[in-house]
Design an enzyme around this catalytic site. Sequence first.
Site, mmCIF file in Angstrom:
data_model
loop_
_atom_site.group_PDB
_atom_site.id
_atom_site.type_symbol
_atom_site.label_atom_id
_atom_site.label_comp_id
_atom_site.label_asym_id
_atom_site.label_seq_id
_atom_site.Cartn_x
_atom_site.Cartn_y
_atom_site.Cartn_z
ATOM 1 N N ASP A 13 0.750 -1.119 0.260
ATOM 2 C CA ASP A 13 -0.320 -0.411 -0.097
ATOM 3 C C ASP A 13 0.717 1.333 -0.017
ATOM 4 O O ASP A 13 1.577 1.257 0.587
ATOM 5 C CB ASP A 13 -0.820 -0.163 1.441
ATOM 6 N N TYR A 231 3.190 1.033 14.473
ATOM 7 C CA TYR A 231 1.974 1.597 13.852
ATOM 8 C C TYR A 231 2.355 1.741 11.903
ATOM 9 O O TYR A 231 2.710 2.784 11.925
ATOM 10 C CB TYR A 231 0.358 1.536 14.185
ATOM 11 N N LYS A 234 -1.698 -3.135 8.542
ATOM 12 C CA LYS A 234 -2.343 -4.360 8.793
ATOM 13 C C LYS A 234 -1.140 -4.439 7.579
ATOM 14 O O LYS A 234 -1.183 -4.385 6.576
ATOM 15 C CB LYS A 234 -3.402 -4.614 8.444
HETATM 16 P P1 13P Z 1 -4.479 0.206 5.556
HETATM 17 O O1 13P Z 1 -3.660 -0.744 6.101
HETATM 18 O O2 13P Z 1 -5.437 -0.938 4.372
HETATM 19 O O3 13P Z 1 -4.109 0.749 4.714
HETATM 20 O O4 13P Z 1 -5.899 0.316 6.092
HETATM 21 C C1 13P Z 1 -5.680 0.732 7.674
HETATM 22 C C2 13P Z 1 -6.639 1.557 7.845
HETATM 23 O O5 13P Z 1 -6.381 1.588 9.057
HETATM 24 C C3 13P Z 1 -7.549 1.934 7.849
HETATM 25 O O6 13P Z 1 -8.913 2.600 8.904
HETATM 26 MG MG MG Z 2 -3.144 2.240 3.745
HETATM 27 MG MG MG Z 3 -5.000 -1.885 2.690
#
Ligand code: 13P
Ligand code: MG
Ligand code: MG
Length: 380
Positions: A13, A231, A234
């Site tokens: 991402d 952080y 994810k």
């Molecule tokens: P991504 O990990 O897809 O960037 O999403 C982050 C998130 O927590 C959106 O609420």
């Molecule tokens: Mg994202």
């Molecule tokens: Mg994502």
Amino acid sequence: MSNKVTVSVIKADVGSVVGHSRPHPKMMARCEEIMRDGVKAGTINDFYVTRVGDDINLYMTHFKGENHKDVHGLAWEAFKSSAKIAKDMKLYAAGQDILKDAFSGNVRGAGPGAAEMEIAERGSEPVLFFMADKTEPSAYSMPLSRIFMDPFTTTGLVIDPRAHEGFKFEIVDVFKCKKIVMSAPEESYDILSLLGDTTRYAIKRVFSKDPSLDVAAVVSTEKLNVCAGKYVGKDDPVALVRCQSGFPAVGEVLQPFMFPALVAGWMRGSHYGALYPCSVDDSDPTFFDGPPRIVCLGFQISNGKLQGCEDPDSPPGVHKPVDFFAGSVWDEARRKAVKASIYIRQHGPFMPSILGPEEMEYTTRPAVLEKLTKRMEDIE
Ligand code: 13P
Ligand code: MG
Ligand code: MG
Ligand code: 13P
């Protein structure tokens, strides 16, 4: 150079529009350009660029084996270049998964996730490419357990002589960075005893017991929040699964996703939500940054290339995969996923809507506790 073909999916991402929704088409186009250059230079043999939610996925085939620095370097270049486009447009979280300034030979630990398998291509080689957004690697543990251990899911475990031998599971402890290989059906209950703890254990690979078949499935298990020490989003993991003729059939592999299991990673990486099976086009997070999405695309691997269907809207030679969760059959699972997600959302900031304290990606708890320390009294 190997006579075995390697299928590599590397994903990241590197910024999205709007919030954590989808990469800009210019970012996807830049990745395609860099992949095309990679084919011309002989680094890769074939490619397909796609996405799930805000994660760009680069599917590549080549003959260089897993973890090859040129292949990883090509993916790194594509992500860096797309991140620059995202930064210039002030897109959200531009460069989110680019954790290092310089490429050091492998994307692992540098932010992107990777699932790779080096295989002796069979007479016919159907492969499913799963991509999930707003969740973590252990989201695949329950479906993979059902696919490779549960005869009520995979009748092939009962009636296909090679599948009947069972499968081996490589399981990782994502915090201790340890791994163990276990054998099903003999150790099924021990395997589930580990995998049931989705905060810690995840399936990395599944193997056939027939050496001529070898690897059956692989999952990306890079734990971004652990490797970055803070952080940064994810994992949003990908998985590759080989199908048919000694492996579970395509339909057996898809079946478990009819149950929209609750998985961690929704909204701020801090909530449980139901896994929503959908097409690439339907993978934008549209409700509370979710619910967590799962997309499944299928290609035949043919002579080291990705064989799909000719696409009338693309340049000659460009093949599109089968988008398995696009069809109306999956409306049932989608409806259930939305219902379950609405239900769990009613808990607001209470568990089990939010994750356990060790798993929260955002928390004010230490600061709140610090502030309150002096006011805490012993209970009589
Ligand atoms: P991504 O990990 O897809 O960037 O999403 C982050 C998130 O927590 C959106 O609420
Ligand atoms: Mg994202
Ligand atoms: Mg994502
Ligand atoms: P076909 O007979 O259509 O090849 O299907 C075989 C199969 O196993 C489908 O699950």
